[in-house]
Motif scaffolding. Structure first.
Motif, PDB file in Angstrom:
ATOM      1  N   LYS A 114       0.836  -1.341  -0.076  1.00 20.00           N
ATOM      2  CA  LYS A 114      -0.087  -0.067   0.036  1.00 20.00           C
ATOM      3  C   LYS A 114       0.850   1.268  -0.025  1.00 20.00           C
ATOM      4  O   LYS A 114       2.071   1.225   0.589  1.00 20.00           O
ATOM      5  N   TYR A 115       0.671   2.186  -0.800  1.00 14.82           N
ATOM      6  CA  TYR A 115       1.220   3.213  -0.645  1.00 14.82           C
ATOM      7  C   TYR A 115       0.818   4.296   0.566  1.00 14.82           C
ATOM      8  O   TYR A 115      -0.152   3.806   1.321  1.00 14.82           O
ATOM      9  N   GLU A 116       1.790   5.192   0.851  1.00  8.71           N
ATOM     10  CA  GLU A 116       1.466   5.623   2.218  1.00  8.71           C
ATOM     11  C   GLU A 116       0.173   6.411   2.539  1.00  8.71           C
ATOM     12  O   GLU A 116      -0.321   6.315   3.470  1.00  8.71           O
ATOM     13  N   GLU A 117      -0.312   7.015   1.432  1.00  9.44           N
ATOM     14  CA  GLU A 117      -1.619   7.703   1.402  1.00  9.44           C
ATOM     15  C   GLU A 117      -2.523   6.758   1.664  1.00  9.44           C
ATOM     16  O   GLU A 117      -3.656   7.068   2.317  1.00  9.44           O
ATOM     17  N   GLU A 118      -2.310   5.472   1.138  1.00 14.04           N
ATOM     18  CA  GLU A 118      -3.500   4.340   1.173  1.00 14.04           C
ATOM     19  C   GLU A 118      -3.417   4.116   2.814  1.00 14.04           C
ATOM     20  O   GLU A 118      -4.666   3.836   3.196  1.00 14.04           O
ATOM     21  N   MET A 119      -2.312   3.893   3.068  1.00 13.58           N
ATOM     22  CA  MET A 119      -2.239   3.508   4.708  1.00 13.58           C
ATOM     23  C   MET A 119      -3.126   4.463   5.284  1.00 13.58           C
ATOM     24  O   MET A 119      -3.615   4.058   6.456  1.00 13.58           O
ATOM     25  N   GLU A 120      -2.772   5.707   5.240  1.00 14.49           N
ATOM     26  CA  GLU A 120      -3.463   7.057   6.243  1.00 14.49           C
ATOM     27  C   GLU A 120      -4.857   6.703   5.712  1.00 14.49           C
ATOM     28  O   GLU A 120      -5.668   6.749   7.035  1.00 14.49           O
ATOM     29  N   ALA A 121      -5.515   6.363   4.982  1.00 16.80           N
ATOM     30  CA  ALA A 121      -6.856   6.075   4.599  1.00 16.80           C
ATOM     31  C   ALA A 121      -7.531   5.048   5.440  1.00 16.80           C
ATOM     32  O   ALA A 121      -8.506   5.141   6.194  1.00 16.80           O
ATOM     33  N   ARG A 227      -6.985 -11.559   9.241  1.00 19.86           N
ATOM     34  CA  ARG A 227      -7.484 -11.455   7.911  1.00 19.86           C
ATOM     35  C   ARG A 227      -8.815 -11.123   7.728  1.00 19.86           C
ATOM     36  O   ARG A 227      -9.082 -10.234   7.042  1.00 19.86           O
ATOM     37  N   TYR A 228      -9.622 -11.640   8.599  1.00 22.24           N
ATOM     38  CA  TYR A 228     -11.145 -11.176   8.544  1.00 22.24           C
ATOM     39  C   TYR A 228     -11.211  -9.755   8.923  1.00 22.24           C
ATOM     40  O   TYR A 228     -11.952  -8.949   8.363  1.00 22.24           O
ATOM     41  N   ILE A 229     -10.348  -9.188  10.126  1.00 17.60           N
ATOM     42  CA  ILE A 229     -10.507  -7.750  10.307  1.00 17.60           C
ATOM     43  C   ILE A 229     -10.134  -6.788   9.538  1.00 17.60           C
ATOM     44  O   ILE A 229     -10.575  -5.841   9.021  1.00 17.60           O
ATOM     45  N   LEU A 230      -9.025  -7.372   8.651  1.00 15.02           N
ATOM     46  CA  LEU A 230      -8.359  -6.493   7.493  1.00 15.02           C
ATOM     47  C   LEU A 230      -9.203  -6.454   6.234  1.00 15.02           C
ATOM     48  O   LEU A 230      -9.285  -5.379   5.758  1.00 15.02           O
ATOM     49  N   THR A 231     -10.031  -7.464   5.976  1.00 15.11           N
ATOM     50  CA  THR A 231     -10.782  -7.664   4.985  1.00 15.11           C
ATOM     51  C   THR A 231     -12.021  -6.571   5.217  1.00 15.11           C
ATOM     52  O   THR A 231     -12.554  -5.629   4.516  1.00 15.11           O
ATOM     53  N   ASN A 232     -12.521  -6.521   6.449  1.00 14.31           N
ATOM     54  CA  ASN A 232     -13.705  -5.508   6.898  1.00 14.31           C
ATOM     55  C   ASN A 232     -13.123  -4.129   6.787  1.00 14.31           C
ATOM     56  O   ASN A 232     -13.819  -3.177   6.545  1.00 14.31           O
ATOM     57  N   MET A 233     -11.777  -3.909   7.219  1.00 15.42           N
ATOM     58  CA  MET A 233     -11.283  -2.598   7.431  1.00 15.42           C
ATOM     59  C   MET A 233     -11.107  -1.986   6.066  1.00 15.42           C
ATOM     60  O   MET A 233     -11.345  -0.793   5.846  1.00 15.42           O
ATOM     61  N   ILE A 234     -10.672  -2.695   5.057  1.00 13.46           N
ATOM     62  CA  ILE A 234     -10.548  -1.957   3.506  1.00 13.46           C
ATOM     63  C   ILE A 234     -11.754  -1.873   3.083  1.00 13.46           C
ATOM     64  O   ILE A 234     -11.930  -0.959   2.241  1.00 13.46           O
ATOM     65  N   GLU A 235     -12.650  -2.637   3.308  1.00 16.08           N
ATOM     66  CA  GLU A 235     -14.064  -2.394   2.633  1.00 16.08           C
ATOM     67  C   GLU A 235     -14.710  -1.062   3.240  1.00 16.08           C
ATOM     68  O   GLU A 235     -15.290  -0.112   2.448  1.00 16.08           O
ATOM     69  N   LYS A 236     -14.409  -0.696   4.595  1.00 16.49           N
ATOM     70  CA  LYS A 236     -14.708   0.752   5.095  1.00 16.49           C
ATOM     71  C   LYS A 236     -13.808   1.795   4.387  1.00 16.49           C
ATOM     72  O   LYS A 236     -14.182   2.900   4.101  1.00 16.49           O
ATOM     73  N   CYS A 238     -11.987   1.941   1.681  1.00 19.51           N
ATOM     74  CA  CYS A 238     -12.147   2.235   0.123  1.00 19.51           C
ATOM     75  C   CYS A 238     -12.972   1.340  -0.695  1.00 19.51           C
ATOM     76  O   CYS A 238     -13.506   1.619  -1.750  1.00 19.51           O
ATOM     77  N   GLY A 239     -12.964   0.080  -0.257  1.00 19.87           N
ATOM     78  CA  GLY A 239     -13.872  -0.832  -0.779  1.00 19.87           C
ATOM     79  C   GLY A 239     -13.588  -1.522  -2.210  1.00 19.87           C
ATOM     80  O   GLY A 239     -14.237  -2.428  -2.649  1.00 19.87           O
ATOM     81  N   ASN A 240     -12.344  -1.153  -2.813  1.00 31.35           N
ATOM     82  CA  ASN A 240     -12.115  -1.352  -4.234  1.00 31.35           C
ATOM     83  C   ASN A 240     -10.834  -2.215  -4.305  1.00 31.35           C
ATOM     84  O   ASN A 240     -10.283  -2.399  -5.371  1.00 31.35           O
ATOM     85  N   THR A 241     -10.197  -2.679  -3.201  1.00 31.98           N
ATOM     86  CA  THR A 241      -8.945  -3.192  -3.229  1.00 31.98           C
ATOM     87  C   THR A 241      -8.826  -4.492  -2.098  1.00 31.98           C
ATOM     88  O   THR A 241      -9.910  -4.567  -1.432  1.00 31.98           O
ATOM     89  N   ASN A 242      -7.710  -4.888  -2.033  1.00 35.84           N
ATOM     90  CA  ASN A 242      -7.659  -5.984  -0.916  1.00 35.84           C
ATOM     91  C   ASN A 242      -6.612  -5.423  -0.058  1.00 35.84           C
ATOM     92  O   ASN A 242      -5.595  -4.561  -0.285  1.00 35.84           O
ATOM     93  N   LEU A 243      -6.632  -6.095   1.264  1.00 35.66           N
ATOM     94  CA  LEU A 243      -5.564  -5.975   2.080  1.00 35.66           C
ATOM     95  C   LEU A 243      -5.553  -7.215   3.046  1.00 35.66           C
ATOM     96  O   LEU A 243      -6.639  -7.692   3.643  1.00 35.66           O
ATOM     97  N   TYR A 244      -3.975  -7.819   2.918  1.00 31.79           N
ATOM     98  CA  TYR A 244      -4.212  -9.019   3.591  1.00 31.79           C
ATOM     99  C   TYR A 244      -2.804  -8.850   4.490  1.00 31.79           C
ATOM    100  O   TYR A 244      -2.117  -7.815   4.357  1.00 31.79           O
ATOM    101  N   PRO A 245      -2.755  -9.414   5.520  1.00 33.71           N
ATOM    102  CA  PRO A 245      -1.856  -9.203   6.568  1.00 33.71           C
ATOM    103  C   PRO A 245      -0.151  -9.044   5.896  1.00 33.71           C
ATOM    104  O   PRO A 245       0.516  -8.179   6.469  1.00 33.71           O
ATOM    105  N   HIS A 246       0.083  -9.798   4.899  1.00 28.82           N
ATOM    106  CA  HIS A 246       1.631  -9.816   4.632  1.00 28.82           C
ATOM    107  C   HIS A 246       1.709  -8.523   3.851  1.00 28.82           C
ATOM    108  O   HIS A 246       2.812  -8.138   3.430  1.00 28.82           O
ATOM    109  N   MET A 247       0.416  -7.852   3.309  1.00 24.83           N
ATOM    110  CA  MET A 247       0.673  -6.718   2.638  1.00 24.83           C
ATOM    111  C   MET A 247       1.231  -5.442   3.274  1.00 24.83           C
ATOM    112  O   MET A 247       1.952  -4.578   2.996  1.00 24.83           O
ATOM    113  N   LEU A 248       0.837  -5.532   4.780  1.00 24.77           N
ATOM    114  CA  LEU A 248       1.416  -4.513   5.779  1.00 24.77           C
ATOM    115  C   LEU A 248       2.841  -4.887   6.064  1.00 24.77           C
ATOM    116  O   LEU A 248       3.664  -3.837   5.821  1.00 24.77           O
TER     117      LEU A 248
END
Length: 300
Positions: A114-121, A227-236, A238-248
């Motif tokens: 994720k880009y830094e601005e995406e992390m802030e979001a 993984r479940y927590i991050l999936t719900n988090m990314i939907e809130k 931006c909703g149009n991408t994925n976030l999985y633990p290793h991505m952090l």
């Protein structure tokens, strides 16, 4: 003739006790060996010591025909090579049919981040008015601030966190422990979670343990729960991408290198035994530089 299942169970104990592999890694090894046993049945090979080099080549062909990636095939062959190496050590077989098998060349896959601005979001999307929200903020801050593997993060205990030195003790692969620093934002999020939410969540389930991160029932958080927590988090967020633990973890390493950190320091922080494992992130930063160049230079 030695019983095949007995050999496998003894090998699994060897991985647990002598190699100290994680439960996930051991489960993958067991699955890969069991799949090879099915292949042996199909080829009417009755014993492990009767497998020949030609059989291993046929097995690789069958894996390819099932459209497995080169990465998956390499992992399976490496597993079986290690299994036979153990069998030779125990004098169960006289040769390792996988010893001379050349692994398929892996395709280079750049880690997604994720880009830094995406992390802030993502941080801005977390509701800090709830106990679970405070937990989620502390969790993401910890993963992003330290680059820990999700399994390492789930195994962090209260005593592993030193708020005076602002470090956390991560229990890495193969019992390789390392101390990782974290910043003020992670410290604030952790103190907020521990001071206001963790006890309440544990009280709901009548739990008593020392693991830092807990689920809504107060039991220790698992990698699947993260993984479940991050999936719900990314939907809130931006909703149009994925976030999985290793991505952090990928984002942690990429952002450090983008901002001037040296690769040896990043290697140590990630807990990589070889710098080659860390060098993939330099390719990511080069891709980022190329993107900036192509978008900015008038003759690019």
């Amino acid at each position: 003739m030695v019983n095949i299942e007995t050999s496998i169970e003894n090998y699994i104990k060897y991985l647990q006790i002598e190699k100290n592999y994680s439960k996930y890694t051991i489960a993958c090894y067991r699955k890969d060996i069991q799949e090879f046993l099915l292949f042996m049945d199909e080829q009417a090979i009755p014993a492990l010591d009767l497998v020949k080099y030609a059989d291993t080549r046929l097995y690789i062909t069958s894996l390819t025909e099932h459209n497995l990636s080169k990465r998956s095939i390499s992992r399976k062959i490496s597993c079986l090579r290690s299994f036979y190496k153990y069998l030779m050590r125990e004098n169960i077989v006289s040769e390792n049919p996988f010893a001379s098998v050349s692994l398929p060349k892996r395709e280079q896959r750049l880690p997604r981040f994720k880009y830094e601005e995406e992390m802030e979001a993502i941080f801005d999307s977390i509701d800090l008015t709830t106990d679970l929200g405070k937990r989620d903020m502390a969790l993401v801050e910890m993963l992003y601030a330290t680059g820990m593997r999700v399994s390492e993060c789930c195994n962090v205990e209260m005593s592993d966190v030193d708020f005076s030195l602002m470090t956390v003790l991560a229990h890495g692969k193969g019992s390789k422990d390392r101390y990782i620093p974290f910043g003020e934002l992670a410290k604030d999020a952790l103190l907020d979670y521990i001071g206001h939410s963790r006890g309440k969540l544990m009280a709901k389930g009548g739990q008593s343990h020392n693991f830092l991160f807990v689920n809504q029932r107060g039991t220790p958080l698992t990698p699947r729960g993260v993984r479940y927590i991050l999936t719900n988090m990314i939907e809130k967020a931006c909703g149009n991408t994925n976030l999985y633990p290793h991505m952090l973890r990928h984002s942690f390493a990429t952002h450090l290198l983008n901002n001037g950190a040296d690769i040896r320091s990043v290697q140590e922080l990630l807990g990589h035994s070889s710098v080659q494992s860390t060098q993939v992130y330099t390719h990511v930063t080069k891709e980022r530089l190329r993107e900036v160049y192509n978008n900015s230079h008038p003759r690019a």
